[in-house]
Design an enzyme around this catalytic site. Sequence first.
Site, PDB file in Angstrom:
ATOM      1  N   LEU A 199       0.861  -1.197   0.000  1.00  0.00           N
ATOM      2  CA  LEU A 199       0.000   0.000   0.000  1.00  0.00           C
ATOM      3  C   LEU A 199       0.889   1.235   0.000  1.00  0.00           C
ATOM      4  O   LEU A 199       1.667   1.453   0.917  1.00  0.00           O
ATOM      5  CB  LEU A 199      -0.893  -0.017   1.235  1.00  0.00           C
ATOM      6  CG  LEU A 199      -1.925   1.110   1.320  1.00  0.00           C
ATOM      7  CD1 LEU A 199      -2.906   1.033   0.171  1.00  0.00           C
ATOM      8  CD2 LEU A 199      -2.665   1.049   2.639  1.00  0.00           C
ATOM      9  N   SER A 200       0.748   1.987  -1.051  1.00  0.00           N
ATOM     10  CA  SER A 200       1.694   3.043  -1.305  1.00  0.00           C
ATOM     11  C   SER A 200       1.655   4.123  -0.242  1.00  0.00           C
ATOM     12  O   SER A 200       0.606   4.502   0.256  1.00  0.00           O
ATOM     13  CB  SER A 200       1.410   3.636  -2.676  1.00  0.00           C
ATOM     14  OG  SER A 200       2.188   4.771  -2.838  1.00  0.00           O
ATOM     15  N   LYS A 201       2.829   4.633   0.064  1.00  0.00           N
ATOM     16  CA  LYS A 201       2.950   5.673   1.074  1.00  0.00           C
ATOM     17  C   LYS A 201       2.979   7.025   0.389  1.00  0.00           C
ATOM     18  O   LYS A 201       2.349   7.972   0.816  1.00  0.00           O
ATOM     19  CB  LYS A 201       4.251   5.448   1.844  1.00  0.00           C
ATOM     20  CG  LYS A 201       4.353   6.221   3.113  1.00  0.00           C
ATOM     21  CD  LYS A 201       5.427   5.636   4.002  1.00  0.00           C
ATOM     22  CE  LYS A 201       5.397   6.300   5.358  1.00  0.00           C
ATOM     23  NZ  LYS A 201       6.214   5.619   6.343  1.00  0.00           N
ATOM     24  N   ARG A 202       3.716   7.081  -0.675  1.00  0.00           N
ATOM     25  CA  ARG A 202       3.888   8.384  -1.321  1.00  0.00           C
ATOM     26  C   ARG A 202       2.668   8.748  -2.150  1.00  0.00           C
ATOM     27  O   ARG A 202       2.205   9.865  -2.109  1.00  0.00           O
ATOM     28  CB  ARG A 202       5.146   8.378  -2.170  1.00  0.00           C
ATOM     29  CG  ARG A 202       6.337   8.235  -1.255  1.00  0.00           C
ATOM     30  CD  ARG A 202       7.648   8.547  -1.898  1.00  0.00           C
ATOM     31  NE  ARG A 202       8.679   8.384  -0.888  1.00  0.00           N
ATOM     32  CZ  ARG A 202       9.118   7.202  -0.441  1.00  0.00           C
ATOM     33  NH1 ARG A 202       8.622   6.092  -0.952  1.00  0.00           N
ATOM     34  NH2 ARG A 202      10.029   7.124   0.487  1.00  0.00           N
ATOM     35  N   LYS A 203       2.171   7.771  -2.885  1.00  0.00           N
ATOM     36  CA  LYS A 203       0.977   8.039  -3.669  1.00  0.00           C
ATOM     37  C   LYS A 203      -0.179   8.013  -2.688  1.00  0.00           C
ATOM     38  O   LYS A 203      -0.576   6.977  -2.188  1.00  0.00           O
ATOM     39  CB  LYS A 203       0.794   6.926  -4.695  1.00  0.00           C
ATOM     40  CG  LYS A 203       0.337   7.441  -6.019  1.00  0.00           C
ATOM     41  CD  LYS A 203       0.189   6.412  -7.115  1.00  0.00           C
ATOM     42  CE  LYS A 203       0.658   5.031  -6.833  1.00  0.00           C
ATOM     43  NZ  LYS A 203      -0.031   3.922  -7.359  1.00  0.00           N
TER      44      LYS A 203
END
Length: 497
Positions: free
Chosen positions: A251-255
């Site tokens: 699960l993306s952190k930046r996006k």
Amino acid sequence: MLARDQSVRTRYAPSPTGPQHIGGIRSALFGWLFARRHAGQFILRIEDTDQKRSVRGSVEQIVDSFDWLGLDIDEGPHMGGDFGPYVQSQRLDLYQRWANWLVDQGHAYRCFATPQELAEMRKAGRGYDRRYRDFPADRSAEQATQGLAHVIRFKMPLAGTTRGTDLIRGEVAFDNAQLQDAVLLKSDGFPTYHLAHIVDDHAMRISHITRAVEWLPSFPLHLQIWDAFGWEKPQFAHLPVLLNPNGKGKLSKRKQQFADSQGKSVPVLVHEFQSAGYLPEAVVNFLTNIGWNFGDDQEVFKREEAISRFDLQDVNPANSAYPIAKLDWLNSQWIQRSDADELARRLKPVLEAAGCEVNVALLQKVVPLLQVRLKSLNDVVRMAGFFFADWNDFSPPPADILIQRKQDEASTTAILRGALPLLEALEDFSPTAQQAAMTTYAASIGQKNGAVFGSLRAAVSGQKVSPPTFETMGIFGKAESLRRVKLAVAALEDARS
Ligand code: GLU
């Protein structure tokens, strides 16, 4: 299983890289539940040794996120404690001292390789070639005294196996030859994660390290460092991580927002859950339920219930796709189970943010109508905002809202006009009495209930969707409801003339 009287201390150790991500909270939550289960302590420690990535204001955002979710912290940078400071950049002396101690003991060594040399090794496709591992101790000390730039590296055993126990995964074994001599202290005097967390977990008497599974490959290195220090090791649990809703990738952190399979944007930052109208109880329930089961097929449970059953050993080691659709359902369940006054207290700021002026007594009357219908706190604006607009300013909705399916202006005018005296005549204006009268009325004029109820709903609420018509009219009261129906009739007649 662990005896309850053992002093359990777990920690959440985020890097302060911006708003709090839900993946981090999920890891923190399992440590928190475990600490609470054993009446232990839960500590917040800020790992800001990568200064380039540190973002100002992150600590406040992290603390606010925990506050909102109702996850209490026992020690941390915002509140202190017996083992502080709780920010790694304020503990540099300690790491430097222990790194040098490892050098003195022969467990670590100074490495003077230049950036160019390292770049060449990388280019050649090799890792670091340990060229300073056996550098004579006196020359190493002398070069350090002269101020020659260097890092401190750990002397990883070159052969053999490192074995450890993971509470979730059981026994794990690693081939030492696969591991490098990791950097412990960088040339700027800052430690790496490998050194800093061990020094801190020891100093802060952490009993259980609960962290994301991404750290599993470094586990043998850490076990070796613990042994080199000769400190008693804590227990370890490498937690599964959340994957994107499609099951692909972490699960993306930046996006921060991305579309799930239905093309809906999905919250991943804690404040996004808050602004999307989710209850903190629902978010905690949702996260606890990913990779851990309450049992008895019970999906809705309070945190106290989870605490009473939680054990790290029961966590499923497999990473899970982020089951975001579940959250809407859980949220509606939590809204339904909320205390009505508490729900009113939570809905008030949502209505106010949408520009409504909220009369609390009115809101308390409206809440029971909404409680079974809201999926999100934010739905209140769409479903019930009309109650809180100035009643004197009410103007009837356009004809296309008033006119129901298979009706036209003439029939709608007739329906509403005919309903007026019947409603007027009701002494008991309760929803049941209204409904009985309007059902009889619909039959008497050969109309479906929906045509009558729907036109009344639109006339009184001004919209197509609202809580049930007669409950809505009950809240407005007879006089205001009839005034609105008359306004609608007049508007329809005006439109026709
Ligand atoms: N700062 C590390 C991270 O954010 C902490 C890992 C741990 O909990 O030990 O991944």
